[in-house]
Design a protein around this motif. Structure first.
Motif, PDB file in Angstrom:
ATOM      1  N   MET A   1       0.715  -1.231   0.060  1.00  0.00           N
ATOM      2  CA  MET A   1      -0.209   0.046  -0.095  1.00  0.00           C
ATOM      3  C   MET A   1       0.858   1.274  -0.036  1.00  0.00           C
ATOM      4  N   LEU A   2       0.703   2.130  -0.693  1.00  0.00           N
ATOM      5  CA  LEU A   2       1.445   3.482  -0.912  1.00  0.00           C
ATOM      6  C   LEU A   2       0.435   4.422  -0.669  1.00  0.00           C
ATOM      7  N   ASN A   3       0.972   5.478   0.500  1.00  0.00           N
ATOM      8  CA  ASN A   3       0.264   6.849   0.746  1.00  0.00           C
ATOM      9  C   ASN A   3       0.948   7.800   0.238  1.00  0.00           C
ATOM     10  N   PHE A   4       0.529   8.906  -0.120  1.00  0.00           N
ATOM     11  CA  PHE A   4       0.862   9.997  -0.563  1.00  0.00           C
ATOM     12  C   PHE A   4       0.513  11.384   0.247  1.00  0.00           C
ATOM     13  N   GLY A   5       1.168  12.364   0.424  1.00  0.00           N
ATOM     14  CA  GLY A   5       1.098  13.537   1.171  1.00  0.00           C
ATOM     15  C   GLY A   5       1.846  14.977   0.912  1.00  0.00           C
ATOM     16  N   ALA A   6       1.060  15.890   0.825  1.00  0.00           N
ATOM     17  CA  ALA A   6       1.986  17.266   0.720  1.00  0.00           C
ATOM     18  C   ALA A   6       1.402  18.271   1.506  1.00  0.00           C
ATOM     19  N   ARG A   7       2.326  19.274   1.826  1.00  0.00           N
ATOM     20  CA  ARG A   7       1.852  20.404   2.636  1.00  0.00           C
ATOM     21  C   ARG A   7       2.609  21.593   2.024  1.00  0.00           C
ATOM     22  N   ARG A   8       1.674  22.752   2.015  1.00  0.00           N
ATOM     23  CA  ARG A   8       2.210  23.941   1.812  1.00  0.00           C
ATOM     24  C   ARG A   8       2.118  24.969   2.806  1.00  0.00           C
ATOM     25  N   THR A  20      -3.671  14.574   1.506  1.00  0.00           N
ATOM     26  CA  THR A  20      -3.322  13.384   1.636  1.00  0.00           C
ATOM     27  C   THR A  20      -4.141  12.210   0.883  1.00  0.00           C
ATOM     28  N   VAL A  21      -3.458  11.378   0.453  1.00  0.00           N
ATOM     29  CA  VAL A  21      -4.203  10.171  -0.265  1.00  0.00           C
ATOM     30  C   VAL A  21      -3.650   8.714   0.305  1.00  0.00           C
ATOM     31  N   SER A  22      -4.496   7.843   0.752  1.00  0.00           N
ATOM     32  CA  SER A  22      -3.957   6.497   1.124  1.00  0.00           C
ATOM     33  C   SER A  22      -4.282   5.485   0.012  1.00  0.00           C
ATOM     34  N   ASP A  23      -3.550   4.541   0.107  1.00  0.00           N
ATOM     35  CA  ASP A  23      -3.679   3.592  -0.917  1.00  0.00           C
ATOM     36  C   ASP A  23      -4.020   4.061  -2.337  1.00  0.00           C
ATOM     37  N   VAL A  24      -2.925   4.820  -2.726  1.00  0.00           N
ATOM     38  CA  VAL A  24      -2.978   5.288  -4.075  1.00  0.00           C
ATOM     39  C   VAL A  24      -3.447   4.483  -5.514  1.00  0.00           C
ATOM     40  N   PHE A  25      -2.738   3.291  -5.259  1.00  0.00           N
ATOM     41  CA  PHE A  25      -3.001   2.297  -6.384  1.00  0.00           C
ATOM     42  C   PHE A  25      -4.058   1.341  -6.049  1.00  0.00           C
ATOM     43  N   GLU A  26      -5.019   1.385  -4.754  1.00  0.00           N
ATOM     44  CA  GLU A  26      -5.918   0.497  -4.590  1.00  0.00           C
ATOM     45  C   GLU A  26      -5.374  -1.022  -4.346  1.00  0.00           C
ATOM     46  N   SER A  27      -4.331  -0.982  -3.810  1.00  0.00           N
ATOM     47  CA  SER A  27      -3.631  -2.427  -3.852  1.00  0.00           C
ATOM     48  C   SER A  27      -4.061  -3.241  -2.379  1.00  0.00           C
ATOM     49  N   GLN A  41     -13.643 -23.342  -2.930  1.00  0.00           N
ATOM     50  CA  GLN A  41     -14.081 -22.146  -3.361  1.00  0.00           C
ATOM     51  C   GLN A  41     -12.898 -20.856  -3.096  1.00  0.00           C
ATOM     52  N   ASP A  42     -12.591 -20.056  -3.918  1.00  0.00           N
ATOM     53  CA  ASP A  42     -11.632 -18.989  -3.659  1.00  0.00           C
ATOM     54  C   ASP A  42     -12.524 -17.851  -3.924  1.00  0.00           C
ATOM     55  N   ILE A  43     -12.121 -17.109  -2.830  1.00  0.00           N
ATOM     56  CA  ILE A  43     -12.965 -15.717  -2.711  1.00  0.00           C
ATOM     57  C   ILE A  43     -11.774 -14.437  -2.649  1.00  0.00           C
ATOM     58  N   TYR A  44     -11.971 -13.646  -3.684  1.00  0.00           N
ATOM     59  CA  TYR A  44     -11.194 -12.354  -3.758  1.00  0.00           C
ATOM     60  C   TYR A  44     -11.950 -11.236  -3.668  1.00  0.00           C
ATOM     61  N   THR A  45     -11.552 -10.294  -2.595  1.00  0.00           N
ATOM     62  CA  THR A  45     -12.267  -9.117  -2.392  1.00  0.00           C
ATOM     63  C   THR A  45     -11.224  -7.932  -2.562  1.00  0.00           C
ATOM     64  N   ARG A  46     -11.887  -6.648  -2.954  1.00  0.00           N
ATOM     65  CA  ARG A  46     -11.069  -5.572  -3.028  1.00  0.00           C
ATOM     66  C   ARG A  46     -11.932  -4.478  -2.715  1.00  0.00           C
ATOM     67  N   GLY A  47     -11.919  -3.664  -1.535  1.00  0.00           N
ATOM     68  CA  GLY A  47     -12.735  -2.706  -1.349  1.00  0.00           C
ATOM     69  C   GLY A  47     -12.392  -1.306  -1.568  1.00  0.00           C
ATOM     70  N   ASN A  48     -13.166  -0.223  -1.440  1.00  0.00           N
ATOM     71  CA  ASN A  48     -12.811   1.076  -1.783  1.00  0.00           C
ATOM     72  C   ASN A  48     -11.878   1.513  -0.760  1.00  0.00           C
ATOM     73  N   SER A  49     -10.491   1.224  -0.744  1.00  0.00           N
ATOM     74  CA  SER A  49      -9.658   1.726   0.302  1.00  0.00           C
ATOM     75  C   SER A  49      -8.976   2.953   0.052  1.00  0.00           C
ATOM     76  N   ARG A  50      -9.223   3.721  -1.206  1.00  0.00           N
ATOM     77  CA  ARG A  50      -8.400   4.802  -1.381  1.00  0.00           C
ATOM     78  C   ARG A  50      -9.235   5.972  -0.788  1.00  0.00           C
ATOM     79  N   ILE A  51      -8.574   6.776   0.071  1.00  0.00           N
ATOM     80  CA  ILE A  51      -9.227   7.974   0.829  1.00  0.00           C
ATOM     81  C   ILE A  51      -8.250   9.193   0.483  1.00  0.00           C
TER      82      ILE A  51
END
Length: 75
Positions: A1-8, A20-27, A41-51
């Motif tokens: 998971m990659l987070n990014f932030g900037a301040r001015r 700031t943005v968390s989980d830039v690539f929704e990984s 049964q194989d279960i794969y899930t990916r939520g909306n984790s980018r904020i």
């Protein structure tokens, strides 16, 4: 998971704006495997984790300058 932030800094360092943005690539993903008699049964899930967050702060008091860090280049 990659987070990014900037301040001015604004208003002669009395205020600042930041973004700031968390989980830039929704990984952020999850995988589960369920196995029983007659069922695999194989279960794969990916939520909306980018904020994304945009904020501003303002200092009403006296702004103290931080000491600058100095490093020695000796071993």
């Amino acid at each position: 998971m990659l987070n990014f932030g900037a301040r001015r800094d604004l208003f002669k360092r009395k205020g600042s704006i930041y973004f700031t943005v968390s989980d830039v690539f929704e990984s952020q993903r999850q995988k589960a495997e369920l196995t029983s008699v007659g069922l695999i049964q194989d279960i794969y899930t990916r939520g909306n984790s980018r904020i994304a967050y945009l904020g501003m702060s303002y200092n009403f008091g006296i702004v103290k300058r931080k000491k600058e860090l100095t490093f020695e280049n000796t071993l």
